[in-house]
Each structure stands twice: as C-alpha cells, then as structure tokens.
Design an enzyme around this catalytic site. Structure first.
Site, PDB file in Angstrom:
ATOM      1  N   GLY A  11       0.826  -1.214   0.000  1.00  0.00           N
ATOM      2  CA  GLY A  11       0.000   0.000   0.000  1.00  0.00           C
ATOM      3  C   GLY A  11       0.850   1.250   0.000  1.00  0.00           C
ATOM      4  O   GLY A  11       1.945   1.273   0.557  1.00  0.00           O
ATOM      5  N   THR A 140       5.607   1.534   5.718  1.00  0.00           N
ATOM      6  CA  THR A 140       4.218   1.232   6.031  1.00  0.00           C
ATOM      7  C   THR A 140       3.691   2.244   7.023  1.00  0.00           C
ATOM      8  O   THR A 140       4.363   2.567   8.002  1.00  0.00           O
ATOM      9  CB  THR A 140       4.013  -0.193   6.592  1.00  0.00           C
ATOM     10  OG1 THR A 140       2.668  -0.278   7.109  1.00  0.00           O
ATOM     11  CG2 THR A 140       4.944  -0.532   7.737  1.00  0.00           C
ATOM     12  N   ASP A 142       1.400   1.616   8.908  1.00  0.00           N
ATOM     13  CA  ASP A 142       0.923   0.835  10.057  1.00  0.00           C
ATOM     14  C   ASP A 142       1.937   0.739  11.191  1.00  0.00           C
ATOM     15  O   ASP A 142       1.593   0.380  12.305  1.00  0.00           O
ATOM     16  CB  ASP A 142       0.534  -0.577   9.604  1.00  0.00           C
ATOM     17  CG  ASP A 142      -0.695  -0.576   8.727  1.00  0.00           C
ATOM     18  OD1 ASP A 142      -1.559   0.303   8.926  1.00  0.00           O
ATOM     19  OD2 ASP A 142      -0.788  -1.430   7.826  1.00  0.00           O
ATOM     20  N   ARG A 188      -5.520  -2.696  10.991  1.00  0.00           N
ATOM     21  CA  ARG A 188      -6.391  -3.842  11.244  1.00  0.00           C
ATOM     22  C   ARG A 188      -5.939  -4.620  12.491  1.00  0.00           C
ATOM     23  O   ARG A 188      -6.765  -5.119  13.246  1.00  0.00           O
ATOM     24  CB  ARG A 188      -6.335  -4.735   9.995  1.00  0.00           C
ATOM     25  CG  ARG A 188      -7.479  -5.651   9.795  1.00  0.00           C
ATOM     26  CD  ARG A 188      -8.558  -5.162   8.846  1.00  0.00           C
ATOM     27  NE  ARG A 188      -9.558  -6.228   8.705  1.00  0.00           N
ATOM     28  CZ  ARG A 188     -10.816  -6.141   9.106  1.00  0.00           C
ATOM     29  NH1 ARG A 188     -11.291  -5.033   9.594  1.00  0.00           N
ATOM     30  NH2 ARG A 188     -11.634  -7.167   8.977  1.00  0.00           N
ATOM     31  N   GLU A 243     -10.071   0.583  12.986  1.00  0.00           N
ATOM     32  CA  GLU A 243     -10.913  -0.290  12.161  1.00  0.00           C
ATOM     33  C   GLU A 243     -10.819  -1.740  12.632  1.00  0.00           C
ATOM     34  O   GLU A 243     -11.654  -2.566  12.297  1.00  0.00           O
ATOM     35  CB  GLU A 243     -10.510  -0.196  10.682  1.00  0.00           C
ATOM     36  CG  GLU A 243      -9.089  -0.670  10.418  1.00  0.00           C
ATOM     37  CD  GLU A 243      -8.703  -0.681   8.929  1.00  0.00           C
ATOM     38  OE1 GLU A 243      -9.572  -0.550   8.070  1.00  0.00           O
ATOM     39  OE2 GLU A 243      -7.486  -0.821   8.652  1.00  0.00           O
ATOM     40  N   ARG A 301      -2.904   7.797   4.137  1.00  0.00           N
ATOM     41  CA  ARG A 301      -1.616   7.365   3.623  1.00  0.00           C
ATOM     42  C   ARG A 301      -1.163   8.172   2.412  1.00  0.00           C
ATOM     43  O   ARG A 301      -0.122   7.895   1.836  1.00  0.00           O
ATOM     44  CB  ARG A 301      -1.650   5.875   3.281  1.00  0.00           C
ATOM     45  CG  ARG A 301      -2.640   5.510   2.219  1.00  0.00           C
ATOM     46  CD  ARG A 301      -2.723   3.995   2.043  1.00  0.00           C
ATOM     47  NE  ARG A 301      -3.451   3.700   0.821  1.00  0.00           N
ATOM     48  CZ  ARG A 301      -4.103   2.579   0.586  1.00  0.00           C
ATOM     49  NH1 ARG A 301      -4.141   1.631   1.493  1.00  0.00           N
ATOM     50  NH2 ARG A 301      -4.721   2.392  -0.556  1.00  0.00           N
TER      51      ARG A 301
END
Lengths: 404, 404
Positions: A11, A140, A142, A188, A243, A301
């Site tokens: 991503g 990332t 994340d 996630r 999320e 992002r």
C-alpha cells in the site's frame, strides 16, 4: 559496473517516494553503479522486464518533487513470492532477468510482504552463490514492522490523523448540544495509527477523548459507558476508533455486531459501512445523542499536504542508506531505524537481518496503553516523528507531483 | 459610544474565524465602538445574554491564531427567527437586550439562515426606528449565496477537495488493475464544491475523471456507461460525486436507489452510508471492478492545514468591511464580493441589500457545466479562489488554534 534496480510494493504512503528518491539519489551518485532502473509494479515488473530509467532524477528539482509525491511512483503490486519448494522456476526466471540487465543490487521498498520477498530473494542468491545484493527499505503507515524503532510513512500518517482529529473536534463542538463523533482510523491489527490521535491532546484540552485500539479487546458496553461518562463533563466526545477493534472473543467488532444484524441487503451485498458506522449506530441507539462517523480513508496514507518533515527526511535516508549498505557488500537486510534518544530526538539507520524482520508483526506494547487511552510512554515515542512541516511546492493552489 | 456585538451561525468553515478576526480587528481599532463583544452560539447567546469580551484579540499573535482556527470560535446555532407576525415578543426581547448592553452594531457571520436573521432584525429596527445597525457577513463552503461573486469558506473547501482528489487519485492508481474510486463531496443542492475537484485536472492528466453535480439530473445507467468508457482508456476512474445528485425525477439518487432496497436493517435503522456507497455498489455490481468510496466528510469545512490564502484574507476583509460599512451608517446588508477581473484576479467588497440575498440560493449556471465535466468558465471562475498557502503555525507538529 553493475546496475541498481529499485522497486516499490504494498500500500502507498505519503513518503514511499521519498525513500525512492533517497535510493535513486544514492544510486545516481555512487561510483558503484552504471545505471539506475525502476521496476514498474514491483516484482510483477521484474517478471515482465518492465524497467524504466531513473536518470531524469539527476534533476534536483524533479528529485525534490518526487519527495513530496505520495503513493508509489513506480506503481505497486501485492504479489507474494511462493517458497523455493513451491516454485523454483520463478526464482530462476527473476535472477536470469537480473543477470540479463546486469543488476548488481535490487532494493525493494515496502512493508511486511515486501520484506518477505527480500528474505526469499536473498536466501536464493546465497544458496546459489549469486552475487546480487538484495536490500529491504521499510515502508508502512501501520508501523508494524519489528526491530526498526518505527517505519517511514508512520510519522506522516500519524500527523495527518492527529491534526484531522483536532480539526474535526473543533468542527463538532460548535453547537450547544451533546454529540459524539466516531473517527475510524486504519490499522487492522496494530493500534499505532489510532493511538496517534492522542498526539493532539494537551494538558488542558482533549481532542481525542477515547482511543479504542485493536490490542485491547473490549465489550461494546464499556465503550458506551465510557462515552456516557465523558458526555456528562463535556458536550462533544470524539472517539478515535481503530478499524480493527475486537470484542472479548477476539472477533472483529464490526463483524461481531454485524452478525447480529441482517447482514445482507436485498441486493445480497453485505451491509455497507465499516466498524465506525456500526459503533455509531450502537451509540446513537444507546445514548440517544447525535452521532456521526468520519472515516479518515486513504487520505491517511496519501496526504502529502499534511506530511511530517521528520518522516519525509527519514524516509529519504532509509532509501539512501539501504542502497549504501548494499554497496558496502551487505545483502538480506532491512535498513531500519535505531533510536538513540527521545529528547533531543536522535536516530540512526542500521541494517537489520531480514530473517528477523520478515513475517513478524509489531503491535503496541502494553505499557503504551491505558484502557481507552495511551500512556506517556507512547506520547514520548511518537511525538518526535510528526515534527516539522515540509516546504511543499504548489502551482495555482494545487500541490505539485511528479508522475511516471 | 456604543458597543459592537458579533455572532457566528450555521455550519463551520475553515475561515469563518478569519471573518471574526476581521470584524473584531475593525471593532477594536475603530473610534466608533467602546467595547467589542461576541455572542456565544449566535442568536441563542443573545437571548441568554451570553456575551464575552473580545478584548484579548488586541494581542496580534492571538488574532493571527484566530485566523487559522477552523470552526466557529464563538460557537454556532441553527436557530431561525420566527417572523414578526408569528412572534413579536422575541424581537422585543432581543432589542431590549441590545439596548441593555448598549449595542450599536450587531454583525452576524453566517450562511443563508443567518442572512435571514440579518434581514428580520434590520427590518424590525427600521420599522421601530431603533438606531442599531445590523450587518451580515457571508460564510458558507457551499458558495450558494446570491449576488456575492463567491462566499468566504468556499475557496478553502474547494482547495481541500481538489488536492484531496489529486492525492486520492495518486493512491488509487498504483496497482496494475482496473478500479473506481467514488469521492463523495458535500453540497446538497449546489455543485460548486464537487466541481472544485476539476481544479486538480491539467491538460495532460485528469485526476477527477467524472464530475457528477446536483444541477444535472441523470440516470444511474449513464454514470455507469461513462465510467465503463473511461475504464477502457485508463486503469483508474475517479468520480467526484455530489452528495446531492438527483435522478431524472428530481429525487435524490441516494434515496431513489435505496428505496429499491430493503431500506431498513434489522435494528430498524435506515441503511447506513450515503449516496457514495450506493453508487459504489451499483458500479461494482455492474462493471465488476474494484470500487471504493471516500467521503471527504467534515474535513471539507475544517481543514485549516489545507486552506487557501486568498480565502483566509478575503474572509478577514469581509469581516472587517462588514463592520466598517456599519460604522458608515449602513444597515440591513451583506458584505459581499464583487469581482473586478479574473486575470489578474481582483475583487472588491460591497454591501448588498440583504432583502435581495436572504432566502435565495445560487446554483451553478448551465454555462459552467458540460455533462459529467465543468467548462473553462468554471475553471477561470474558481481558480483564483484557491491561490496561496497560508503560513500555518504548528507546535510539535500539531496545528495551533485558539479556543474559547
């Protein structure tokens, strides 16, 4: 002299191209390489021999534009390589293409799946005694890669989230009535991004009232009662909601609540809307207050206009040093961050053994979480990563990007 | 000497406080006024005599911070005044409170409903021969007020939308596969905000591929076939979709499509998600491509970090001149914008008769729309309004605001 090949995968982030700029910059200025190529759409581009020259980035203005361009300039892919046992042929193919194009170093910028690719390619090269260096450059939003203190991309996403929550809170509090705003945030399995909402809070004023993380499963009731408690003290409650929040059974809350419902509409689609809207309808039904959901979406992002200078520069350095380490003879590593100190913030780039990085996932440690809030430890950790506003170039009010 | 009272009303914008700063700045520096007050939550604050001194904004640093603070510093309300026939008492009450606090000018910053309040209060004052000036200062991201060339708040929202669409498009195009992104944009009756997505397009590159406006009703099929057509030429189609798109019967598309569906889930709530997700599911079902929706949400009206300098400065001037006109003896007006030229862009502030402004709505004219696109006329109109990036102040990566 050999050539350098660079790819991007997974991503996008606001700064993955800054890492590309760093890797390209090192490659173009190193006596180690003859040419610098990019592979279009990562490993897929290798198999298709879809390589492009990165020579145009000798132009410093273009290189700077690349640093502020979000998303993957070279395109991306989601391809996970099979193991050697499963399919040796694909490895033979990749390395014969490397040989054909005289590739001496392949630098791959990406997240967990991409580090798995770095691991597999470097193992194959070692086993077959092929002298091609394989370098991993982390990326990332994340922040879930292990060993590295943090990942390039996280700081800008964290900054966008914290400032968005602050601005959305300002927007929500204008009327003289009780209301709740649910802000749904990416991540996630790991709560790093959601936790970043807390960076907007000060001693005197909370903008992110409740921080709901996937690391701490909870019952919907506890979220409702916490909301109710805060609503007694102030008009507007902002819930920063991951999320990936889970219930006590470890089930994703969105699925868990939705399974209680019809689940499918008359067109036979699953009910639209994520966990934010699910929580919104629970709160509005339970507390009877005006409730609204904002999903921060993929702007998290890609919002270059709200990037962190620290992140942009670190991403560049990760790319630059990733290639540098390869010229020093290293292979099978990820160029990660080692924090020297929080205050003043200082960090160095080190090559981490890819075997210890790939396929692991870093969640928030317990000492950074305190129920529906984060601890001072998290704030001290994350605060330096959102420092500084890059000097963004615009033309007629529209942000400038370089497009392949 | 009399006092100046300022109020804010309606939905927030990124620059409504810049108008407040302008009005306060004029008030504090004018020999016309003794004191400058703000009413908390607009007209509701008048009835509660909830007034606060604006004296702290003699500090220029605070005044500048106010200019970059989104949302209504003084709070807002949605109260629409009854007509004089319906309820004369409320008017008597308001004007006796004005008298009690020695108010000589009341300046109201807001959208259509607020201009209705300006109309009603100024008419009452004229009828009763009360020498209190009532000034309207426009504010709305929707750009739907008549007579004024555009409204303060529109430029910043337009800029956020155009740049968000550009960034989201960069994010969407990274994979080598066909996909559609629906970007849902505010504006229930007028398409000005959605049209702004087109400002990201250049001669060589379209970021907003389809612009779907409420002014041009269409059949869902035509949107699907237009999407299909563009997907033949490029991988990713971005649809800038107004939340207010209507079908050929003039019915809101969201309602029209949803009425075909179950309509209610098992908890008896209407199905969650706006028109964007409805269109998303239609496209994904019809074309079988990966489709995603992003709702730009209330960030559209609160994203100070992406504001337009032109808008921030014009909003300030609208506030400043709104109060200035009152000191010159004018009442019952809205301080609006009259465009002198597009290129170089030049604009002056003029008092428009409030009777000709309140309760009218300005939609996009036909000559600015061309099917699923806008015309050059719109681009020339909107382009100057997003010019310039304000020098935003941050502390530790978090944008600074002043809070009441």
């Amino acid at each position: 002299m050999k050539n350098l090949l660079i790819g991007q995968s997974g991503g996008p982030t606001a700064v993955i191209n800054s890492s590309l700029a760093g890797a390209v910059s090192c490659g173009l200025n190193s006596s180690h390489f003859e040419k610098v190529f990019g592979t279009v759409n990562g490993v897929e581009g290798i198999l298709k021999e879809n390589f492009i020259s990165m020579d145009k980035f000798r132009d410093e203005k273009l290189l700077n534009l690349l640093k502020q361009t979000p998303s993957s300039y070279l395109g991306s892919c989601r391809k996970k390589l099979p193991t050697l046992d499963e399919n040796e042929q694909i490895y033979e193919e990749i390395f014969s293409i490397f040989e054909k194009h005289n590739i001496g170093t392949f630098a791959y910028i990406g997240g967990n799946d991409s580090m798995d690719t770095v691991l597999k390619l470097s193992k194959y090269a070692k086993e077959k005694n092929i002298d091609i260096k394989i370098a991993g450059i982390p990326k990332t939003i994340d922040n879930d890669l292990v060993l590295t203190d943090h990942t390039p991309g996280y700081g800008s996403a964290a900054k966008f989230i914290a400032n968005s929550v602050k601005q959305l809170s300002m927007d929500s509090r204008v009327y003289d009535l009780k209301s709740v705003l649910v802000v749904e945030i990416m991540g996630r399995n790991a709560g790093w991004l959601t936790a970043a909402a807390a960076l907007s809070n000060t001693e005197n004023e909370r903008f992110a009232d409740i921080i709901a993380l996937p690391e701490t499963p909870f019952l919907p009731d506890s979220l409702i009662s916490e909301t109710e408690k805060i609503l007694k003290e102030k008009n507007t409650v902002i819930i920063a909601l991951s999320e990936g929040i889970k219930d006590k059974n470890g089930m994703y809350m969105g699925e868990s609540i939705n399974s209680l419902r019809a689940g499918q509409d008359s067109f036979n689609h699953a009910i639209l809307g994520g966990v934010g809207r699910t929580v919104e309808s629970l709160i509005s039904a339970s507390l009877g207050v005006k409730t609204r959901t904002v999903e921060l979406s993929t702007l998290q992002r890609s919002a270059s206009f709200a990037a962190s200078s620290c992140d942009v520069e670190e991403a560049f350095r990760a790319g630059f040093f990733g290639v540098t380490f390869a010229t020093e003879g290293k292979t099978g590593f990820m160029a990660g961050f080692k924090r020297i100190s929080d205050q003043p913030y200082s960090m160095e780039i080190v090559p981490f053994d890819i075997e210890k990085v790939a396929n692991f996932e870093k969640k928030m440690p317990a000492e950074m979480i305190n129920g529906f809030d984060v601890t001072e430890k998290f704030i001290n950790y994350a605060k330096p990563l959102i420092f500084g506003e890059p000097d963004i170039s615009y033309t007629n009010g529209i942000i400038d990007f370089v497009i392949r």
